[in-house]
Design a protein around this motif. Sequence first.
Motif, mmCIF file in Angstrom:
data_model
loop_
_atom_site.group_PDB
_atom_site.id
_atom_site.type_symbol
_atom_site.label_atom_id
_atom_site.label_comp_id
_atom_site.label_asym_id
_atom_site.label_seq_id
_atom_site.Cartn_x
_atom_site.Cartn_y
_atom_site.Cartn_z
ATOM 1 N N LYS A 20 33.572 43.944 30.212
ATOM 2 C CA LYS A 20 34.427 44.133 31.383
ATOM 3 C C LYS A 20 33.642 44.910 32.438
ATOM 4 O O LYS A 20 33.080 45.971 32.159
ATOM 5 N N ALA A 21 33.590 44.367 33.654
ATOM 6 C CA ALA A 21 32.994 45.053 34.798
ATOM 7 C C ALA A 21 34.099 45.658 35.643
ATOM 8 O O ALA A 21 35.129 45.012 35.885
ATOM 9 N N ALA A 37 27.940 40.046 37.266
ATOM 10 C CA ALA A 37 27.917 40.565 35.893
ATOM 11 C C ALA A 37 28.959 39.875 35.028
ATOM 12 O O ALA A 37 28.711 39.552 33.861
ATOM 13 N N ALA A 38 30.135 39.633 35.605
ATOM 14 C CA ALA A 38 31.217 39.005 34.846
ATOM 15 C C ALA A 38 30.914 37.553 34.491
ATOM 16 O O ALA A 38 31.568 36.990 33.612
ATOM 17 N N VAL A 98 37.267 43.198 36.819
ATOM 18 C CA VAL A 98 36.977 41.792 37.090
ATOM 19 C C VAL A 98 37.346 40.992 35.852
ATOM 20 O O VAL A 98 36.869 41.267 34.751
ATOM 21 N N CYS A 99 38.201 40.002 36.035
ATOM 22 C CA CYS A 99 38.717 39.160 34.958
ATOM 23 C C CYS A 99 38.091 37.769 35.067
ATOM 24 O O CYS A 99 37.649 37.342 36.148
ATOM 25 N N GLU A 154 29.089 47.248 46.015
ATOM 26 C CA GLU A 154 28.369 46.415 45.049
ATOM 27 C C GLU A 154 29.297 45.410 44.369
ATOM 28 O O GLU A 154 28.971 44.865 43.321
ATOM 29 N N ALA A 155 30.459 45.150 44.976
ATOM 30 C CA ALA A 155 31.479 44.337 44.313
ATOM 31 C C ALA A 155 30.991 42.930 43.979
ATOM 32 O O ALA A 155 31.379 42.365 42.948
#
Length: 324
Positions: free
Chosen positions: A315-316, A306-307, A36-37, A299-300
């Motif tokens: 970084k997640a 989180a990100a 995830v960015c 859980e995406a």
Amino acid sequence: MHALQYLGENRPEVTELPVPSIGPDEVLVAARSVGVCHSDIELLEGRYIIPFSYPLIPGHEWSGEVVQVGEAVTAFAPGDRVVGECVIGDDHFGFSISGAAADFFVARPEWLHRLPDQLSYTMGALVEPFSVAYYAIKRAGGVDASDTVVVLGAGPVGLAVTAAVAAMGAVTVVLEPSADRRDAALALGAAHAADPSEADELLGDLTGGRGADVVVEASGRPAVMARALELVAFRGRVAYIGIDVGHEAPAKLGLIQSKELRITGSIGSPGVWPETLRFLANSGIDLTPLVTQRFRSDEAVDALEAAHHPQTTIKAHIEFDASL
């Protein structure tokens, strides 16, 4: 199959979609790890830098396994471990066209590169941000053990720059306000990591007052971008890699001329993926400490949350394990 979809602005959801079919010149890939960015967050909030429309599947930092190939595809076969570039002509994979955050997705062979055996799927999903760092260093003319390199900002790309220039032999100094991220920089090879307020004294001691041979600006903060001109040595180099669009800060632009500076800017990583993969495979760099949280595919949405918290998340990654 499971897919992380953006159904609209600030409307992420894990949905069930059919496995896509492929054409004769296409490849079906099973996602294995997807990063995830911050750009994924901007996309979700409706403010990405290029046109796009919902619904779409994000995911441009990824690794996966080929599970099917079209009859015209000869360069790849089922079982190949792959990574892929995200800027494809006028399209941006994971932005203007749907990306890799799904059990299965379609790619074209010209986007893909084999993941070297030395690199795990987690490392594979870090190739894209590392390639951005690597490209910026190449654009700036490269570094070696004669250089003192200052990295401004220890986000994921700044930390990737840190790992790269340290592996190239440079004396690497990271300036970052977060103590946790300074520790991460030291773990990735930085010789020194300090709060930005300590920059002048530290650089004065390290270089005898000369300043940094190379400054890599990776924060994207205008005031820090201006500060880079003050930290670099006479006839030094400044590489701008952090992104900011539309904001301003006062800068001593006369330093560009009076110091005879060489300044480069970069975005993305065009043309350097094969070289980047060889560098990672041969250097032995371990980027996996960048991944501070891991989430299952179901859980995406939690990974996106989180990100949103860079204080606790570098970084997640979302991990997938589906098979046909």
